[in-house]
Design a protein around this motif. Sequence first.
Motif, PDB file in Angstrom:
ATOM      1  N   ALA A  49     115.040   8.196  76.801  1.00 57.88           N
ATOM      2  CA  ALA A  49     116.412   8.267  76.278  1.00 57.88           C
ATOM      3  C   ALA A  49     116.535   9.384  75.236  1.00 57.88           C
ATOM      4  O   ALA A  49     117.530  10.119  75.221  1.00 57.88           O
ATOM      5  N   LYS A  53     118.938  12.634  75.355  1.00 57.36           N
ATOM      6  CA  LYS A  53     119.896  12.886  74.262  1.00 57.36           C
ATOM      7  C   LYS A  53     119.766  14.327  73.775  1.00 57.36           C
ATOM      8  O   LYS A  53     120.769  15.019  73.584  1.00 57.36           O
ATOM      9  N   ASN A 101     115.661   1.024  68.303  1.00 58.35           N
ATOM     10  CA  ASN A 101     115.809   1.052  69.761  1.00 58.35           C
ATOM     11  C   ASN A 101     114.743   0.202  70.437  1.00 58.35           C
ATOM     12  O   ASN A 101     115.013  -0.471  71.430  1.00 58.35           O
ATOM     13  N   VAL A 251     118.471   3.513  80.490  1.00 58.42           N
ATOM     14  CA  VAL A 251     118.053   4.684  79.713  1.00 58.42           C
ATOM     15  C   VAL A 251     119.235   5.637  79.501  1.00 58.42           C
ATOM     16  O   VAL A 251     119.494   6.104  78.392  1.00 58.42           O
ATOM     17  N   ALA A 252     119.982   5.886  80.586  1.00 55.36           N
ATOM     18  CA  ALA A 252     121.122   6.801  80.487  1.00 55.36           C
ATOM     19  C   ALA A 252     122.174   6.238  79.542  1.00 55.36           C
ATOM     20  O   ALA A 252     122.719   6.951  78.688  1.00 55.36           O
ATOM     21  N   GLN A 254     121.713   4.194  77.115  1.00 56.91           N
ATOM     22  CA  GLN A 254     121.243   4.217  75.735  1.00 56.91           C
ATOM     23  C   GLN A 254     121.302   5.637  75.165  1.00 56.91           C
ATOM     24  O   GLN A 254     121.688   5.845  74.030  1.00 56.91           O
ATOM     25  N   ALA A 255     120.956   6.614  76.001  1.00 55.89           N
ATOM     26  CA  ALA A 255     120.956   8.006  75.543  1.00 55.89           C
ATOM     27  C   ALA A 255     122.378   8.461  75.250  1.00 55.89           C
ATOM     28  O   ALA A 255     122.650   9.093  74.226  1.00 55.89           O
TER      29      ALA A 255
END
Length: 328
Positions: A49, A53, A101, A251-252, A254-255
């Motif tokens: 993530a 970012k 996180n 993951v996406a 969260q990023a």
Amino acid sequence: VAMASPRLKYLSLGVLVFQTTSLVLTMRYSRTLQAEGPRYLASSAVVVAEVMKILTCVLLVFKEHSYSMRALNSVLRQEIIHKPVETLKLAIPSGIYTLQNNLLYVALSNLDAATYQVTYQLKILTTALFSVSMLGRRLGVYQWLSLLILMAGVALVQWPSDSASEKEAPSAGSQFVGLAAVLVACFSSGFAGVYFEKILKESKQSVWVRNIQLGMFGLVFGLLGMMAYDGERVRESGMFQGYNTVTWTVVALQALGGLVIAAVIKYADNILKGFATSLSIILSTLISYFLLQDFDPTSVFFLGAVLVIAATFLYGYEGKPSPNPSRA
């Protein structure tokens, strides 16, 4: 900030609700899904993530400088390498965010989405307390009142119900682990958020450059954490073991979550953020109950959730505009 057009405001509200609800639910689903082979490593998801970012922010800075490689290169060099002290200041919130996180994965491995969502609202309390102590903010009567209501609501949501204690005696420990993870995450979220705000106010850098700096430290801390905790498993089956579509979605989300919030804050005021939070809590509760079926709401939970939602609104309610401008 000039009031954005109503359409932009409601669009940003929708995006906020979608992001918070979908992240919590997909994360919960991904941590409880019965899949073949090993489950994905939370620590590796945090690292991936961060990489996403950083890449997104670099693209945004690239776009800000009208797609010129030379401009991008010079901005990153000037802001990150030539100002080591400014950059190092971000190591603190970054390390805390990395911890946080990882904690969210722990929390959602042990708590259902609805309970987690409501309890995590305690970050309003910790953020308020850190704002008062670190930024010298003054809170109005409504704000203090809302913080008391918030604490009462969260206490009720965490109240052990009879049905749960009969059904799942063994999981009381994991409920406690989940709760502890959320509480530590609330404190770290409050501190890091206020500290980051303080740094942003003291410098003239773009938010995206700041996020690249945060991400770089986050990546380092994340990798260290992953090697310390899951080093052996990474060496055995690689960093991406157990990844599937759900994992990549988590993951996406969260990023992009942090970036979405950074972009939306421009258009959303506190009350709108309160709205988004409340809608998100209601949606998480409904989806937990109907789709994930890992949550049995009690009347005490409902009372607590209503109090938390009310407190969120009350906190955003300005009342009479205060003469102290530092609260902006």
